[in-house]
Design an enzyme around this catalytic site. Structure first.
Site, PDB file in Angstrom:
ATOM      1  N   HIS A 156      -7.580  10.696 -18.499  1.00 54.83           N
ATOM      2  CA  HIS A 156      -8.041   9.159 -18.416  1.00 54.83           C
ATOM      3  C   HIS A 156      -6.981   8.472 -17.709  1.00 54.83           C
ATOM      4  O   HIS A 156      -6.808   6.915 -17.851  1.00 54.83           O
ATOM      5  CB  HIS A 156      -8.045   8.411 -19.987  1.00 54.83           C
ATOM      6  N   SER A 277       1.390  -0.568   9.170  1.00 54.31           N
ATOM      7  CA  SER A 277       0.581  -1.534   9.323  1.00 54.31           C
ATOM      8  C   SER A 277       0.544  -2.646  10.551  1.00 54.31           C
ATOM      9  O   SER A 277       1.934  -2.540  11.009  1.00 54.31           O
ATOM     10  CB  SER A 277       0.641  -2.623   7.873  1.00 54.31           C
ATOM     11  N   LYS A 283       4.993  -1.471   5.354  1.00 54.29           N
ATOM     12  CA  LYS A 283       4.161  -0.370   4.984  1.00 54.29           C
ATOM     13  C   LYS A 283       4.254   0.930   5.652  1.00 54.29           C
ATOM     14  O   LYS A 283       4.382   1.052   6.526  1.00 54.29           O
ATOM     15  CB  LYS A 283       2.781  -1.099   5.481  1.00 54.29           C
ATOM     16  N   GLU A 290      -6.460   9.139   2.630  1.00 54.88           N
ATOM     17  CA  GLU A 290      -7.672   8.364   2.526  1.00 54.88           C
ATOM     18  C   GLU A 290      -8.878   8.733   3.220  1.00 54.88           C
ATOM     19  O   GLU A 290      -9.989   8.607   3.066  1.00 54.88           O
ATOM     20  CB  GLU A 290      -6.993   6.844   3.081  1.00 54.88           C
TER      21      GLU A 290
END
Ligand code: ARG
Length: 457
Positions: A156, A277, A283, A290
């Site tokens: 979980h 970024s 970043k 992804e």
């Protein structure tokens, strides 16, 4: 040039129809399979004396020249010739005239397209399997180096019990084993020669299908011509196998993304496998993971597209089936892009053992082991569970972990607890006591890694 099938037509095809109907844009990648299939067919026609042997030799020789020319970029395909099958036949005829016109004896394009797709899928399955093996090797190497690297295991997404990096990574190794096996199974059912099925009802010529199967490296020949030209199950099975493979890569990607967040910091991706970024200077983004996760949706889409295309098609061939190619090609291309970059991303990332250990220390990941400790001292598991639950509750109130408790405090909770409790709930002990096959102990993981090393050779 007039169409190879133009005899019964009074008008030439509308330009819009040529553009719409043509598949050469995407099926030209089947040129090699198509030519090899034609060579085997021509050889067999000569051997069976269905066409003169001399003609079959000329056809074979010319087809080989066409193959070389295509590979040298010397051939421009013709949209009006519709697909790769008719393009190549048209080029053949333009080179050797009447002799070339004998090639299509006892054969149909429905035959050809089924053959070409099977040959193509067979080759690609082998390549993808090799790429999976490469990823498995990376996982195995990292696991060998991290038999003792403890991190929290989750259920979980809540901290559950401590495990090791080896245990975690080898879980993906097992998934990839099943992926390879599924592809192997798909391969078996793809490895059946459809050629000789004609348009749908086979042919009156005495074709030697076994000979063609052998020439082209097929295990066996199809037993029903109607089925053989209608069947795209092997494409659907491939897309299914690739979808499940991508599902695994996507789950792994999700973990990578979480693990390199500031909240976790379990790993650090190599600069070469991350991106920045355009606005936020600080970043470092896990774009590769992804995008692998993102492409998974696209592969599922291909599977759904082909299932939907095939769903209501009457036997045998229908033009709808031309829509099999783009999803199959796209899925193969994308999976082949994902696997190597994913493997290299994993290979180069840094594992933050300190952060993982810190993570495993929090969240009472050793609570089960404390209960097991009580069980070993004679307490029934249900009672032990309740006692430890109460201890955990009091620790939460005081914002401490189980190993921060004193022996006196333990004794208040249960008189049978002794000094040895601290060893029993140490993370190392929690991991290494789980010493049955399948478990995370260093000893068991070494055994499993040895088994899997053998599997990879
Ligand atoms: N381009 C077609 C396809 O990809 C080849 C088979 C065409 N056969 C036919 N009878 N129209 O499916």
């Amino acid at each position: 040039m007039s169409k190879l099938w133009g005899g019964r037509f009074q008008k030439s095809t509308d330009k819009l129809v040529d553009d719409f109907n043509s598949s050469i844009r995407f099926d030209q990648r089947l040129y090699k399979q198509d030519i090899l299939g034609s060579i085997a067919h021509a050889k067999m026609l000569g051997k069976q004396e269905i066409i003169p042997v001399a003609d079959s030799r000329i056809i074979e020789k010319t087809l080989k020249e066409i193959l070389t020319d295509i590979e040298a970029g010397k051939i421009e395909f013709d949209i009006a010739a519709e697909d790769i099958h008719m393009n190549i036949e048209q080029i053949l005829i333009s080179k050797i005239g009447d002799v070339g016109k004998r090639l299509h004896t006892g054969r149909s394009r429905n035959d050809q397209v089924a053959l070409d797709m099977r040959m193509y899928v067979k080759d690609e399955i082998k390549e993808i399997q090799d790429m999976i093996s490469n990823l498995q090797q990376v996982l195995l190497n990292i696991s060998k180096e991290n038999l003792e690297t403890i991190l929290p295991g989750y259920t979980h997404l809540q901290k559950a019990q401590p495990i090791t990096v080896a245990h975690h990574f080898m879980a993906y190794f097992e998934m990839l084993k099943r992926d390879k096996a599924r592809l192997e199974d798909t391969y078996k059912r793809t490895n059946i020669l459809p050629l000789g099925s004609g348009a749908l009802a086979a042919t009156t010529y005495p074709l030697d299908r076994e000979f063609v199967a052998q020439e082209l490296g097929f295990d066996t020949v199809s037993l029903n011509s109607l089925d053989a030209v209608s069947d795209r199950d092997f494409c659907i099975e491939l897309l299914n196998s690739l979808s499940i493979l991508m599902m695994h890569l996507s789950r792994f990607s999700e973990e990578i993304i979480l693990w390199c967040s500031h909240e976790f910091q379990f790993i650090e991706l190599d600069d070469a496998f991350s991106t920045g970024s355009s606005i936020m200077p600080q970043k470092k983004n896990p774009d590769i993971a992804e995008l692998v996760r993102g492409k998974t949706g696209r592969i599922y889409g291909s599977l759904m597209a082909l299932l939907a295309t095939m769903k209501s098609l009457p036997l045998a061939y229908n033009k709808d089936m031309q829509e099999d190619k783009e999803p199959v090609f796209d899925a193969i291309d994308n999976v082949k892009m994902c696997l190597p970059v994913f493997a290299d991303m994993i290979k180069t990332m840094k594992i933050r053992k300190d952060r993982m250990y810190e993570g495993a220390k929090g969240g009472f990941t050793n609570a089960t082991d404390l209960a097991d400790y009580l069980v070993k001292k004679g307490v029934a598991f249900r009672d032990a569970h309740a006692i430890v639950g109460k201890i955990v509750f009091s620790c939460i109130q005081r914002d401490i972990g189980l190993d921060d408790m004193t022996l006196d405090e333990y004794k208040q909770a249960s008189a049978i607890i002794e000094e040895d409790v601290f060893k029993a709930i140490s993370l190392e002990e929690c991991v290494n006591k789980r010493n049955i096959i399948g478990g995370p102990s260093g000893e068991m993981m070494e055994k499993v890694i040895r088994i899997n090393e053998e599997y990879l050779t």
